[in-house]
Design a protein around this motif. Structure first.
Motif, mmCIF file in Angstrom:
data_model
loop_
_atom_site.group_PDB
_atom_site.id
_atom_site.type_symbol
_atom_site.label_atom_id
_atom_site.label_comp_id
_atom_site.label_asym_id
_atom_site.label_seq_id
_atom_site.Cartn_x
_atom_site.Cartn_y
_atom_site.Cartn_z
ATOM 1 N N GLY A 56 0.839 -1.190 0.000
ATOM 2 C CA GLY A 56 0.000 0.000 0.000
ATOM 3 C C GLY A 56 0.881 1.250 0.000
ATOM 4 N N THR A 57 0.616 2.138 -0.968
ATOM 5 C CA THR A 57 1.477 3.298 -1.224
ATOM 6 C C THR A 57 0.626 4.556 -1.178
ATOM 7 O OG1 THR A 57 2.941 1.919 -2.542
ATOM 8 C CG2 THR A 57 2.990 4.283 -3.006
ATOM 9 N N GLN A 58 1.039 5.546 -0.371
ATOM 10 C CA GLN A 58 0.149 6.690 -0.164
ATOM 11 C C GLN A 58 0.154 7.640 -1.371
ATOM 12 O OE1 GLN A 58 2.295 5.781 2.334
ATOM 13 N NE2 GLN A 58 3.944 7.261 2.488
ATOM 14 N N PRO A 59 -1.058 8.017 -1.838
ATOM 15 C CA PRO A 59 -1.153 8.951 -2.959
ATOM 16 C C PRO A 59 -0.976 10.409 -2.525
ATOM 17 C CG PRO A 59 -3.348 8.229 -2.307
ATOM 18 C CD PRO A 59 -2.375 7.499 -1.430
ATOM 19 N N ALA A 60 -0.991 10.651 -1.204
ATOM 20 C CA ALA A 60 -0.850 12.007 -0.668
ATOM 21 C C ALA A 60 -0.271 11.889 0.735
ATOM 22 C CB ALA A 60 -2.219 12.688 -0.592
ATOM 23 N N ALA A 61 0.376 12.954 1.191
ATOM 24 C CA ALA A 61 0.995 12.902 2.518
ATOM 25 C C ALA A 61 -0.039 12.579 3.594
ATOM 26 C CB ALA A 61 1.694 14.231 2.819
ATOM 27 N N VAL A 62 -1.222 13.147 3.473
ATOM 28 C CA VAL A 62 -2.249 12.934 4.497
ATOM 29 C C VAL A 62 -2.779 11.499 4.481
ATOM 30 C CG1 VAL A 62 -4.177 13.707 3.017
ATOM 31 C CG2 VAL A 62 -4.347 13.942 5.514
ATOM 32 N N GLY A 63 -2.510 10.779 3.411
ATOM 33 C CA GLY A 63 -2.992 9.403 3.299
ATOM 34 C C GLY A 63 -2.048 8.374 3.860
ATOM 35 N N GLN A 64 -0.969 8.806 4.524
ATOM 36 C CA GLN A 64 -0.018 7.855 5.108
ATOM 37 C C GLN A 64 -0.446 7.480 6.515
ATOM 38 O OE1 GLN A 64 4.085 9.151 5.399
ATOM 39 N NE2 GLN A 64 4.761 7.173 6.204
ATOM 40 N N GLY A 65 -0.647 6.193 6.757
ATOM 41 C CA GLY A 65 -1.084 5.759 8.078
ATOM 42 C C GLY A 65 -0.007 5.083 8.892
ATOM 43 N N ARG A 104 -8.892 7.819 8.144
ATOM 44 C CA ARG A 104 -8.893 8.039 9.609
ATOM 45 C C ARG A 104 -7.914 7.109 10.325
ATOM 46 N NH1 ARG A 104 -14.309 5.345 12.254
ATOM 47 N NH2 ARG A 104 -13.936 3.229 11.530
ATOM 48 N N ILE A 105 -7.348 6.130 9.605
ATOM 49 C CA ILE A 105 -6.331 5.256 10.212
ATOM 50 C C ILE A 105 -4.972 5.937 10.028
ATOM 51 C CG2 ILE A 105 -5.311 2.929 10.159
ATOM 52 C CD1 ILE A 105 -8.230 3.028 11.148
ATOM 53 N N GLY A 106 -4.709 6.922 10.848
ATOM 54 C CA GLY A 106 -3.459 7.654 10.718
ATOM 55 C C GLY A 106 -3.289 8.550 11.928
ATOM 56 N N HIS A 107 -2.232 9.350 11.900
ATOM 57 C CA HIS A 107 -1.989 10.211 13.062
ATOM 58 C C HIS A 107 -1.140 11.399 12.657
ATOM 59 C CE1 HIS A 107 -1.290 11.381 17.196
ATOM 60 N NE2 HIS A 107 -2.174 10.464 17.552
ATOM 61 N N GLN A 108 -1.480 12.566 13.169
ATOM 62 C CA GLN A 108 -0.699 13.731 12.746
ATOM 63 C C GLN A 108 0.711 13.736 13.317
ATOM 64 O OE1 GLN A 108 -2.165 17.657 13.955
ATOM 65 N NE2 GLN A 108 -3.705 16.584 15.171
ATOM 66 N N ALA A 174 -10.297 -1.711 0.427
ATOM 67 C CA ALA A 174 -10.551 -2.813 1.364
ATOM 68 C C ALA A 174 -9.991 -2.462 2.746
ATOM 69 C CB ALA A 174 -9.878 -4.088 0.839
ATOM 70 N N ASN A 175 -10.205 -3.379 3.689
ATOM 71 C CA ASN A 175 -9.488 -3.401 4.972
ATOM 72 C C ASN A 175 -9.599 -2.128 5.813
ATOM 73 O OD1 ASN A 175 -8.789 -5.898 4.110
ATOM 74 N ND2 ASN A 175 -6.640 -5.462 3.711
ATOM 75 N N GLY A 176 -10.682 -1.386 5.631
ATOM 76 C CA GLY A 176 -10.965 -0.274 6.544
ATOM 77 C C GLY A 176 -10.219 1.007 6.276
ATOM 78 N N TYR A 177 -9.639 1.164 5.108
ATOM 79 C CA TYR A 177 -8.986 2.443 4.777
ATOM 80 C C TYR A 177 -9.980 3.388 4.095
ATOM 81 C CZ TYR A 177 -5.067 -0.185 6.421
ATOM 82 O OH TYR A 177 -4.259 -0.935 7.227
ATOM 83 N N LEU A 178 -9.523 4.552 3.673
ATOM 84 C CA LEU A 178 -10.452 5.634 3.320
ATOM 85 C C LEU A 178 -11.619 5.199 2.418
ATOM 86 C CD1 LEU A 178 -11.121 8.666 3.630
ATOM 87 C CD2 LEU A 178 -9.774 9.050 1.563
ATOM 88 N N PRO A 179 -11.367 4.505 1.300
ATOM 89 C CA PRO A 179 -12.524 4.153 0.473
ATOM 90 C C PRO A 179 -13.551 3.299 1.226
ATOM 91 C CG PRO A 179 -10.511 4.020 -0.807
ATOM 92 C CD PRO A 179 -10.096 4.194 0.628
ATOM 93 N N GLN A 180 -13.072 2.305 1.994
ATOM 94 C CA GLN A 180 -14.052 1.493 2.733
ATOM 95 C C GLN A 180 -14.690 2.290 3.872
ATOM 96 O OE1 GLN A 180 -12.940 -2.358 4.445
ATOM 97 N NE2 GLN A 180 -15.044 -3.067 4.327
ATOM 98 N N GLN A 181 -13.993 3.301 4.378
ATOM 99 C CA GLN A 181 -14.613 4.159 5.393
ATOM 100 C C GLN A 181 -15.837 4.880 4.808
ATOM 101 O OE1 GLN A 181 -11.304 6.626 6.794
ATOM 102 N NE2 GLN A 181 -10.098 4.757 7.093
#
Ligand SMILES: Cc1cc2nc3c(=O)[nH]c(=O)nc-3n(C[C@H](O)[C@H](O)[C@H](O)COP(=O)(O)O)c2cc1C
Length: 352
Positions: A56-65, A104-108, A174-181
């Motif tokens: 899994g590779t983040q498309p944006a900085a905010v998408g890194q969990g 939402r599976i991430g942290h600032q 899948a697996n509870g990341y943004l699209p499945q949220q």
């Protein structure tokens, strides 16, 4: 009768076998998300799989969990993936990059940016921020501008993946990341066009896939779903209606494949086969005690076109040969799944 070693078309590619390396986060990238030489060796070692789907590779900085996961949103990320794609191609393989926005599976503390999600609902649980295990934060509910920026990020990352020489991208839904949220009614309480009914909850994912498809062509786009998954504090109450709405809208697009993960509580494979008119890639899930036997049977029976393996691919760089010759399989060592070291990554033995 079809078998795992029959060639198969995926988009415009002809793959030599139907055995796919499933996407696996391995936390070996640089801290800034740059792919590196170690990763190139790992993926090149697995080039005999019909298709490699990357971590899994983040498309944006905010998408890194997670700590030390790879990105696809800077020039340096793109350069790193270019080296990996070329090593895989030199070795005769094919590679799709999995685009994973963790929402939402991430942290600032990890990204410097507050996490976003469909609604301001914090998931239960904790995440490693690079410094400590921290409880998940309440995400910022995405406004219209966030939704547009997120679509643009997926498109930008997909264009970079193709520019880097990768064969395509897989949208991780899948697996509870943004699209499945967005798909799940326990994480999506929206009352606008992205929430409130199965069709509306499916809209965000459909729009992402349509935007990426328009940018790089449907033949280079796959999508991964896990109907009924409860990982990452997801609880879907209208599984058939939601995924029915999703697949009704995605099936006509002519995507490279649909990748579905079976859950103990829901057989997404049988559900999807009836609703998908393109290539179906399946993963029989972590509870399957006979992964290879199931794979052979699903292909033979015409249910699956391709089968993905995660833990067995991690532990067996030459899994296709081992399956073909009925040779013993190495066992995965879970202690080294997510460490940032060579051990347990590039040192699993191959047959001589
Ligand atoms: C170490 C590890 C990392 C994983 N990371 C991802 C990931 O980044 N994206 C994803 O879609 N699934 C990920 N998964 C789930 C796998 O792709 C797969 O669905 C699951 O492990 C079941 O397949 P298996 O029984 O062949 O291991 C990961 C699994 C493992 C073991």
């Amino acid at each position: 009768m079809r078998e795992l070693f029959d060639a198969v078309r995926v988009g415009d590619l002809t793959l030599p076998n139907r055995i796919v390396m499933a996407p696996m986060t391995r936390n070996r990238a640089e801290v800034n998300g740059n792919p590196n030489e170690l990763m190139a060796r790992y993926y090149a070692q697995r080039s005999s799989f019909g298709l490699i789907i990357t971590e899994g590779t983040q498309p944006a900085a905010v998408g890194q969990g997670y700590f030390r996961t790879a990105g696809m949103h800077t020039d340096a990320h793109e350069d790193g993936w270019r080296k990996i794609a070329s090593r895989v191609h030199e070795a005769g393989g094919h590679i799709f990059v999995q685009l994973m926005h963790t929402g939402r599976i991430g942290h600032q503390e990890l990204t410097g940016i507050p996490p976003i999600g469909p609604s301001a609902i914090a998931p239960a649980g904790k995440v490693f921020t690079g410094k400590r295990m921290a409880p998940f934060e309440t995400p910022k509910a995405m406004g219209g501008a966030d939704i547009e920026a997120t679509k643009a990020a997926y498109v930008g990352a997909a264009l970079r993946a193709i520019a880097a020489g990768c064969d395509g991208v897989e949208i991780h839904s899948a697996n509870g990341y943004l699209p499945q949220q967005f798909l799940s009614d326990n994480s999506n309480h929206r009352t606008d066009e992205y929430g409130g009914s199965p069709e509306k909850r499916a809209s965000f994912v459909v729009e992402i896939v349509e935007a990426v498809t328009e940018a790089i062509g449907a033949a280079r786009v796959g999508i991964r779903i896990s109907p009924g998954a409860t990982v990452n504090d997801i609880l879907e109450s209208e599984i058939e209606a939601t995924y029915g709405a999703l697949l009704d809208r995605l099936s006509p697009l002519g995507l490279a494949y649909l990748h579905v993960i079976k859950q103990p509580s829901f057989d997404g494979i049988t559900f999807s086969r009836d609703r998908w008119n393109g290539s179906l890639m399946v993963n029989t899930g972590v509870d399957d005690q006979d992964k290879v036997g199931s794979a052979k049977r699903l292909v033979k029976d015409g249910i699956a076109d391709l089968v993905s393996f995660a833990r067995l691919a991690l532990a067996n760089p030459d899994l296709p040969r081992r399956i073909k010759e009925s040779r013993p399989l190495n066992s995965p060592d879970r202690n080294t799944f997510y460490t940032n070291e060579e051990a347990g990554y590039i040192d699993y033995p191959v047959l001589t």
